[in-house]
Design a protein around this motif. Structure first.
Motif, short mmCIF file in Angstrom:
data_model
loop_
_atom_site.label_atom_id
_atom_site.label_comp_id
_atom_site.label_asym_id
_atom_site.label_seq_id
_atom_site.Cartn_x
_atom_site.Cartn_y
_atom_site.Cartn_z
N TRP A 8 51.77 40.32 12.54
CA TRP A 8 50.92 39.51 13.42
C TRP A 8 51.42 38.09 13.62
O TRP A 8 50.79 37.30 14.31
CB TRP A 8 49.49 39.47 12.86
CG TRP A 8 48.80 40.80 12.92
CD1 TRP A 8 48.51 41.52 14.04
CD2 TRP A 8 48.33 41.57 11.82
NE1 TRP A 8 47.89 42.70 13.72
CE2 TRP A 8 47.77 42.76 12.35
CE3 TRP A 8 48.33 41.40 10.44
CZ2 TRP A 8 47.21 43.75 11.55
CZ3 TRP A 8 47.77 42.39 9.65
CH2 TRP A 8 47.22 43.55 10.19
N ALA B 124 50.31 31.65 11.52
CA ALA B 124 49.63 30.54 12.19
C ALA B 124 49.00 29.63 11.16
O ALA B 124 48.62 30.06 10.08
CB ALA B 124 48.56 31.07 13.13
N ILE B 125 48.96 28.34 11.49
CA ILE B 125 48.17 27.41 10.69
C ILE B 125 47.00 27.00 11.55
O ILE B 125 47.18 26.50 12.67
CB ILE B 125 49.01 26.17 10.29
CG1 ILE B 125 50.22 26.62 9.49
CG2 ILE B 125 48.16 25.20 9.49
CD1 ILE B 125 51.19 25.49 9.18
N VAL B 126 45.78 27.26 11.07
CA VAL B 126 44.60 26.97 11.88
C VAL B 126 43.69 26.01 11.12
O VAL B 126 43.70 25.97 9.90
CB VAL B 126 43.80 28.25 12.22
CG1 VAL B 126 44.64 29.17 13.08
CG2 VAL B 126 43.36 28.96 10.96
N GLU C 186 34.70 27.70 14.68
CA GLU C 186 35.82 28.00 15.57
C GLU C 186 37.12 27.54 14.91
O GLU C 186 37.09 26.80 13.93
CB GLU C 186 35.64 27.26 16.90
CG GLU C 186 34.46 27.77 17.70
CD GLU C 186 34.84 28.07 19.14
OE1 GLU C 186 35.94 27.63 19.56
OE2 GLU C 186 34.04 28.73 19.82
N PHE C 187 38.20 27.98 15.44
CA PHE C 187 39.48 27.62 14.85
C PHE C 187 40.36 26.91 15.85
O PHE C 187 40.47 27.33 17.00
CB PHE C 187 40.20 28.88 14.34
CG PHE C 187 39.48 29.56 13.23
CD1 PHE C 187 39.63 29.13 11.92
CD2 PHE C 187 38.63 30.62 13.49
CE1 PHE C 187 38.94 29.75 10.90
CE2 PHE C 187 37.94 31.25 12.48
CZ PHE C 187 38.10 30.80 11.17
N PHE C 188 40.94 25.84 15.40
CA PHE C 188 41.93 25.15 16.23
C PHE C 188 43.32 25.54 15.70
O PHE C 188 43.61 25.34 14.52
CB PHE C 188 41.73 23.64 16.14
CG PHE C 188 42.78 22.87 16.86
CD1 PHE C 188 42.81 22.86 18.25
CD2 PHE C 188 43.76 22.19 16.15
CE1 PHE C 188 43.79 22.15 18.92
CE2 PHE C 188 44.75 21.49 16.82
CZ PHE C 188 44.76 21.47 18.21
N THR C 189 44.12 26.13 16.54
CA THR C 189 45.42 26.62 16.09
C THR C 189 46.46 25.52 16.18
O THR C 189 46.73 24.99 17.25
CB THR C 189 45.87 27.83 16.93
OG1 THR C 189 44.83 28.80 16.87
CG2 THR C 189 47.15 28.42 16.36
N LEU C 190 46.99 25.16 15.05
CA LEU C 190 47.96 24.07 14.96
C LEU C 190 49.36 24.59 15.31
O LEU C 190 50.06 24.04 16.15
CB LEU C 190 47.95 23.51 13.54
CG LEU C 190 48.27 22.05 13.37
CD1 LEU C 190 47.31 21.18 14.15
CD2 LEU C 190 48.22 21.69 11.88
N HIS D 102 51.49 28.42 15.81
CA HIS D 102 51.44 29.88 15.80
C HIS D 102 52.81 30.42 16.19
O HIS D 102 53.30 30.13 17.27
CB HIS D 102 50.37 30.38 16.78
CG HIS D 102 50.17 31.86 16.67
ND1 HIS D 102 49.47 32.60 17.59
CD2 HIS D 102 50.56 32.74 15.72
CE1 HIS D 102 49.46 33.88 17.24
NE2 HIS D 102 50.12 33.98 16.10
N THR E 213 55.13 33.93 16.51
CA THR E 213 55.16 35.39 16.45
C THR E 213 56.62 35.81 16.40
O THR E 213 57.51 34.98 16.50
CB THR E 213 54.48 36.01 17.68
OG1 THR E 213 54.99 35.35 18.83
CG2 THR E 213 52.98 35.83 17.61
#
Ligand SMILES: Nc1ncnc2c1ncn2[C@@H]1O[C@H](COP(=O)(O)OP(=O)(O)O)[C@@H](O)[C@H]1O
Ligand SMILES: [Mg+2]
Lengths: 528, 262
Positions: free
Chosen positions: A114, A117-119, A132-136, A138, A140
């Motif tokens: 998958w 990611a650092i969120v 909620e999550f803020f994705t710093l 990501h 793949t």
């Protein structure tokens, strides 16, 4: 008073050891004996019923596939036993190894499947309060190396943390790493369920599947990168085109080998057919002889002697066959994944099949493609650990930290650093173990590595590591891994007994080894 | 006294050590000269161990100062004291019984091919030095690979002393080196101390309960009682009875007899 009495010195009182005594006093001698016994058992008991041989290597336990599989078990255990053993020599335990294997495997697999990611979670009030999550970051399509690297960050940090808690608090490492055992296993299960995105998380799978077979990604000329199996399943026209594009000498070599294989397979099939045809007649002959019917017996004997069967005709080599063998021979485009999960010594095992004809199964095909890569990793790590423990300053620090902590401290040995480093190394070994598994089978399971910490400790003890620390050798740990890894196989082949007896045996060996180790330790301490 | 003219190798001036409200040392001054064995005598609880712990940097004094070769020093850690040339041989000797003579001799200061914990040990060189240094003060070991646990108590003392000297100790502090040993081994240790004494450039502070040992080997005596110096002098200054009396904390035999009477 005789003059000799005055020239006699204190040092003369210590008996100079004879060569034999010196060998017998080596801590590894007992374990090596047990190892040889198990090798013998495995060899002789695995000789197929009805065959006789004085050579233990004639048995199934030592055929190519047996060696491949046994060495895999042994070397995987051997890798973590190195970490566990060094830590015990420094006077501490790590019970979190098994859970660490599960955690590291899951971590790697999740990243491969998958991405990473650092969120940052935050409370949101839009449409009711929720998180909620803020994705710093990501990423793949993470490479094998990156996945291992990120996993190492987590596992080595955890190893450091356990070590730090142990040295700063003075708590027994048994308790601290027991906490680690539960914590990591739980964390692994929780994360796997969460990432598998099941609506009802209690029922979510704790496995990761559908990871591509990374180590077998190859660069096929004209087609780009693809998995080996996919390449071999290309339409016949494509395979033919690939075969035709090959240089003549490559084609010649592949053809020679394929012809050998096809002839060898045909030969084996013929043998099987003959055996099948003759067997009922042999049984009839036995019956005839038993009932004293000599006339019948003679007839049957004649029949057996003249039994013939049309030899099986060898397949002819086609272009698609050539293309497939060629695709098999292309080296991986993902050397890191292959380093951990692939095979080694393939050319040797090829040679042992053709022309040596030893690595050949009953159907005439090649038996084992090579050894698992983890064997090589184990060998490398063992050499490294041997040098560090026996030949470097760090080794003396490890011995003294476990042998007499206060003495080590008084002489300026950074004992806390030594211990913490070895907790980190133990985590490192567990992560390497996990990498070998993940890249070999391309799946991960939260249950992986269960009880491995105890097996690793057992292997170390069997190999002569003293539980109270300060004493033991890498050679011993290696032998311990052999014993632990091979016992199951050796008992499996003993006719007429329950295979689980190997556990009974290992239980006895563990206690006997611990007694022996304690005896050696006391003799060295001068208290015996 | 000719020795008084030279500077002491190590000197303490009015050392005071308080543990909370308890005064373990109350103004102790001590002068130790090179080439001399200085016996530190006193009853249990007199403060001998406290004094040497200050000298070896285990804890700092509450007040007072220490000088080494005339210079005032202060130690933040045992390492500082070692670097200043004070080598302490504790009762447990700081040895790892499970490893070899050589590995113990160089414990923490191993000789390596390049400077890193992962530098390869120069084993042969280390073997040679360890054997040679122990020989200097009287013990020939046949096998530097011998585990320390299999050595006699006297040999272990020698190993610990040889190690301290090799790594630069100018002052050697021996805390009851003979107390746990049998008669014969006690003599071995005294012989070792004598050889160190004869080297001439090392000062030895010897803590002992054994009056005979002190009288056999010491050049100078300091008597401690209840944290204070109650007597000092060279071997010549002190008569036999004095030593006995001072060791018992200053009481006369007659007084002790009175005390015993009910
Ligand atoms: N760390 C400490 N805390 C409190 N009291 C101490 C400590 N160390 C020593 N003492 C006390 O100081 C006194 C002197 O002790 P010590 O120096 O060990 O005597 P000695 O070695 O001469 O027998 C004893 O009464 C002892 O109880
Ligand atoms: Mg004391």
């Amino acid at each position: 008073m005789k003059n000799s009495a005055t020239t006699r010195q204190e040092s003369d009182r210590l008996e100079t050891k004879s060569w034999l005594n010196a060998v017998l006093a080596r801590p590894e001698i007992g374990p090596i004996g047990v190892m040889l016994l198990l090798f013998g058992m495995l060899g002789y008991f695995s000789i197929p019923a009805g065959e006789f041989s004085l050579n233990p290597f004639a048995g199934e336990g030592f055929n190519a596939l047996g060696i491949r599989n046994n060495l895999r078990v042994i070397s995987q255990l051997g890798i973590i036993a190195l970490g566990a053993g060094l830590l015990i020599i420094a006077g501490e335990f790590d019970l979190s190894i098994g859970s660490m294997i599960g955690f590291a495997g899951a971590c790697m697999a999740m990243i491969l499947r998958w991405g990473f990611a650092i969120v940052i979670p935050y409370l949101s009030f839009d449409g009711g309060m929720h998180i909620e999550f803020f994705t710093l970051v990501h990423i793949t399509d993470v490479s094998a190396l990156t996945a291992i690297g990120i996993t190492m960050c987590f596992t080595l940090f955890f190893g450091w943390l356990q070590g730090y808690i142990v040295v700063k608090s003075g708590l027994p490492s048994f308790i601290v790493t027991l906490g680690g055992l539960f914590f990591l296993r739980g964390l692994t299960e929780v994360s796997l369920r969460a990432f598998n995105h099941r609506p009802d998380q209690t029922k979510g799978a704790t496995t990761v599947t559908e990871i591509p077979d990374i180590k077998n990604i190859i660069e096929v000329p004209g087609y780009g990168e693809m998995e080996r199996e996919a390449a071999k399943a290309l339409p016949e026209a494509d395979l033919t085109a690939i075969a035709n594009s090959l240089p003549a000498d490559t084609i010649a070599a592949i053809t020679e080998r394929l012809e050998y294989t096809y002839n060898r397979v045909a030969e084996a099939k013929t043998d099987i057919l003959i055996a099948k045809g003759v067997k009922p007649m042999e049984r009839a002959l036995e019956n005839a002889l038993a009932s004293g019917n000599d006339y019948m017996a003679n007839i049957i004997q004649d029949k057996i002697a003249n039994f013939k069967i049309e030899p099986v005709v060898a397949k002819t080599v086609t272009d698609t066959d050539i293309a497939r063998v060629y695709l098999d021979s292309i080296t991986t485009a993902r050397p890191v994944a292959n380093f951990f999960g692939g095979d080694i010594l393939e050319p040797v095992f090829d040679w042992l099949y053709f022309p040596v004809d030893w690595n050949t199964n009953n159907f005439g095909n090649q038996f084992a493609p090579g050894l698992y890569s983890c064997v090589m990793i184990w060998v490398l790590l063992s050499i490294l650990c041997y040098i560090v423990l026996s030949k470097t300053q760090a080794g003396n620090w490890i011995y003294s930290t476990g042998g007499n902590l206060n003495a080590a401290k008084a002489n300026g040995v950074p004992t806390n650093k030594v211990k913490i480093s070895l907790f980190i190394f133990s985590a490192f070994c567990a992560t390497i173990f996990a990498a070998c598994q993940v890249f070999e089978v391309n799946t991960a399971d939260a249950a992986k590595g269960n009880l491995k910490e105890l097996e690793a400790i057992a292997a170390a003890v069997i190999g002569g590591i003293v539980m109270t620390g300060g004493f033991g050798t890498i050679m011993g740990i290696i032998v311990g891994a052999f014993i632990f890894g091979i016992a199951k196989e050796a008992f499996f082949y003993i006719p007429g007994i329950d295979g689980s007896f190997y556990r009974v045996f290992l239980g006895l060996v563990i206690v006997a080894s611990a007694l022996l180790n304690e005896n050696i330790r006391k003799r060295i301490m001068g208290t015996l | 006294m000719s020795a008084a003219a030279t500077t002491p190798l190590i000197e303490t001036r009015s050392l005071v050590k308080k543990f909370g409200s308890f005064t373990a040392l109350n103004g102790v001054s001590l002068r130790v000269y090179s080439g001399e064995v200085h016996a530190l005598l006193g009853d249990n609880g007199a403060g001998k161990s406290t004094l040497i712990k200050i000298l070896s940097g285990v804890f700092p004094p509450t007040s007072g100062e220490i000088t080494v070769e005339g210079k005032v020093v202060s130690f933040a850690s045992p390492r500082n004291a070692t670097d200043a040339g004070i080598g302490t041989v504790y009762q447990d000797l700081a040895l790892n019984p499970l490893t070899s003579v050589t590995r113990n001799f160089f414990l923490g200061r191993e000789l390596t091919r390049f400077k890193s914990p992962f530098g390869l040990l120069k084993m042969n060189e280390m073997h040679e030095i360890a054997m040679q240094e122990m020989k200097k003060i009287g013990i020939t070991i046949s096998d530097p690979e011998q585990a320390v646990g299999t050595m006699s108590g006297g040999q272990r003392q020698t190993l610990a002393i040889a190690r301290a000297i090799y790594f630069g100790a100018k002052v050697l502090i021996l805390d009851e080196p003979t107390s746990a040993l049998g008669q014969k081994q006690q003599m071995e240790v005294l012989k070792t101390i004598r050889r160190v004494q004869q080297l001439g450039n090392i000062a030895i502070i010897l803590i002992t309960h054994n009056e005979i040992h002190a009288r056999l080997i010491a050049d100078r005596f300091t008597f401690l009682s209840l944290g204070e110096v109650i007597g000092e002098g060279t071997a010549k200054d002190l008569e036999g009875d004095d030593i006995k009396r001072l060791m018992a904390g200053g009481a006369k035999i007659g007084d002790l007899a009175k005390e015993l009477a009910v």
